[in-house]
Design a protein around this motif. Structure first.
Motif, PDB file in Angstrom:
ATOM      1  N   GLN A  61     -30.237  21.340  -1.778  1.00  0.00           N
ATOM      2  CA  GLN A  61     -29.309  22.145  -2.565  1.00  0.00           C
ATOM      3  C   GLN A  61     -29.724  22.240  -4.033  1.00  0.00           C
ATOM      4  OE1 GLN A  61     -25.604  20.083  -2.087  1.00  0.00           O
ATOM      5  NE2 GLN A  61     -26.177  18.380  -3.401  1.00  0.00           N
ATOM      6  N   GLN A  62     -30.978  21.937  -4.306  1.00  0.00           N
ATOM      7  CA  GLN A  62     -31.454  21.987  -5.674  1.00  0.00           C
ATOM      8  C   GLN A  62     -32.941  22.335  -5.712  1.00  0.00           C
ATOM      9  OE1 GLN A  62     -29.363  21.794  -7.949  1.00  0.00           O
ATOM     10  NE2 GLN A  62     -27.892  20.141  -7.749  1.00  0.00           N
ATOM     11  N   THR A  63     -33.375  22.905  -6.825  1.00  0.00           N
ATOM     12  CA  THR A  63     -34.800  22.974  -7.116  1.00  0.00           C
ATOM     13  C   THR A  63     -35.232  21.655  -7.751  1.00  0.00           C
ATOM     14  OG1 THR A  63     -36.501  24.030  -8.471  1.00  0.00           O
ATOM     15  CG2 THR A  63     -34.260  24.070  -9.341  1.00  0.00           C
ATOM     16  N   ARG A  64     -36.484  21.262  -7.496  1.00  0.00           N
ATOM     17  CA  ARG A  64     -37.017  20.050  -8.113  1.00  0.00           C
ATOM     18  C   ARG A  64     -37.614  20.336  -9.484  1.00  0.00           C
ATOM     19  NH1 ARG A  64     -39.896  19.560  -3.138  1.00  0.00           N
ATOM     20  NH2 ARG A  64     -41.785  19.979  -4.350  1.00  0.00           N
ATOM     21  N   ASP A 143     -41.633  16.320  -9.105  1.00  0.00           N
ATOM     22  CA  ASP A 143     -42.485  15.303  -8.490  1.00  0.00           C
ATOM     23  C   ASP A 143     -43.797  15.161  -9.254  1.00  0.00           C
ATOM     24  OD1 ASP A 143     -40.439  15.427  -6.669  1.00  0.00           O
ATOM     25  OD2 ASP A 143     -41.710  15.737  -4.912  1.00  0.00           O
ATOM     26  N   THR A 144     -44.359  16.295  -9.679  1.00  0.00           N
ATOM     27  CA  THR A 144     -45.620  16.283 -10.417  1.00  0.00           C
ATOM     28  C   THR A 144     -45.436  15.717 -11.816  1.00  0.00           C
ATOM     29  OG1 THR A 144     -46.242  18.270  -9.177  1.00  0.00           O
ATOM     30  CG2 THR A 144     -47.606  17.710 -11.067  1.00  0.00           C
ATOM     31  N   LEU A 232     -30.693  16.242  -4.879  1.00  0.00           N
ATOM     32  CA  LEU A 232     -31.486  17.242  -4.162  1.00  0.00           C
ATOM     33  C   LEU A 232     -30.970  17.524  -2.762  1.00  0.00           C
ATOM     34  CD1 LEU A 232     -34.250  18.911  -4.165  1.00  0.00           C
ATOM     35  CD2 LEU A 232     -35.187  16.919  -2.966  1.00  0.00           C
ATOM     36  N   TRP A 233     -30.615  16.469  -2.035  1.00  0.00           N
ATOM     37  CA  TRP A 233     -30.275  16.642  -0.624  1.00  0.00           C
ATOM     38  C   TRP A 233     -28.812  17.004  -0.455  1.00  0.00           C
ATOM     39  CZ3 TRP A 233     -32.770  11.465  -1.235  1.00  0.00           C
ATOM     40  CH2 TRP A 233     -34.158  11.556  -1.105  1.00  0.00           C
TER      41      TRP A 233
END
Length: 270
Positions: A61-64, A143-144, A232-233
């Motif tokens: 439910q989100q962009t990272r 993440d990067t 995020l989840w």
């Protein structure tokens, strides 16, 4: 985790697409797969090929994506502070992250005309040049951004709000043929999502470690902790319709769906 699907007598097999719209959508059109996991834009493309796509469940439910600063930058950054800032753009593989960013900008009263953008670096050079001093902030996948020389300043999701980032889609005809199986799948998915909501980052990282043999335990723990901090989840497999409406606005603003169109014009919801 996989035991939750076995309990529902669901055997999972994964199809690896070539990463293109044509390759991914074609897998549904050819009947190679029952479910497609990805952005709603895949559903829009499916509808344009004559398929009647339906969303059966939601995953993320989100962009990272985030805006990062250099690790030694002492100042706290607000979205309103981005006016006239120079943003180095880390190259990505999907336009949806950029749509979420432009939507977040709009919610803060800004537009792309209020910032200066640097495109064109390779992935490696975008980070090294930014760390060297080029630009004020770096637009990058979270993440990067988990590096000692970077500091996550503004997660896009905090400003854009929750979005149906990753959803499971099916062809309506296939759904009717396999409705009972897909319902068992969504039941197992829902239980796994509730498990993710209730467990610590350490437990989740340890559980998923066999699926990421090339990642160190420290790296996995950092990624899981980031995903938890971003919320995020999705907590449930059920699609949240207010998120669909918000995402429709963002995709229209980003030019990814036609003006005046809504995702509901292309996609149905189970």
């Amino acid at each position: 985790m996989t035991g939750l699907f076995s309990e529902q007598s669901v055997q999972l097999e994964f199809y690896k697409s070539d990463g293109t719209f044509e390759g991914t959508v074609g897998a549904i059109n050819r009947g190679d797969v029952d479910l497609l996991l990805g952005t709603c834009l895949y559903g829009v493309r499916l509808a344009e090929t004559g398929v009647a796509p339906i969303i059966v469940a939601q995953s993320n439910q989100q962009t990272r994506h985030v805006l990062a600063q250099r690790a030694n930058c002492p100042c706290d950054l607000r979205w309103s502070d981005l006016r006239d800032k120079v943003i180095v753009v880390y190259p990505g593989q999907a336009p949806t992250a950029w749509a979420a960013f432009t939507y977040a900008l709009a919610k803060s009263g800004l537009s792309l005309g209020n910032v200066k953008l640097i495109f064109g670096y390779t992935a490696e050079d975008a980070i090294s040049e930014f760390v060297r001093g080029v630009g004020d902030v770096l637009f990058i996948d979270g993440d990067t951004a988990l590096r000692d020389d970077l500091r996550i300043a503004l997660p896009v999701s905090r400003q854009a709000g929750r979005l149906p980032w990753s959803v499971y889609m099916a062809d309506r005809q296939n759904l009717e043929r396999k409705r009972e199986l897909l319902q068992r799948f969504t039941t197992a998915l829902d239980r796994s999502q509730k498990w993710l909501q209730g467990e610590t980052a350490e437990t989740i990282a340890r559980t998923v470690a066999p699926f990421f043999p090339h990642s160190s335990p420290q790296r996995l723990l950092a990624v899981v902790a980031l995903h938890q901090s971003l919320d995020l989840w999705a907590a449930s497999s059920a699609l949240q319709l207010d998120q669909v409406q918000r995402w429709s606005q963002a995709l229209e603003l980003g030019g990814l769906i036609a003006p005046g169109k809504q995702l509901g014009d292309y996609l149905d919801v189970l």
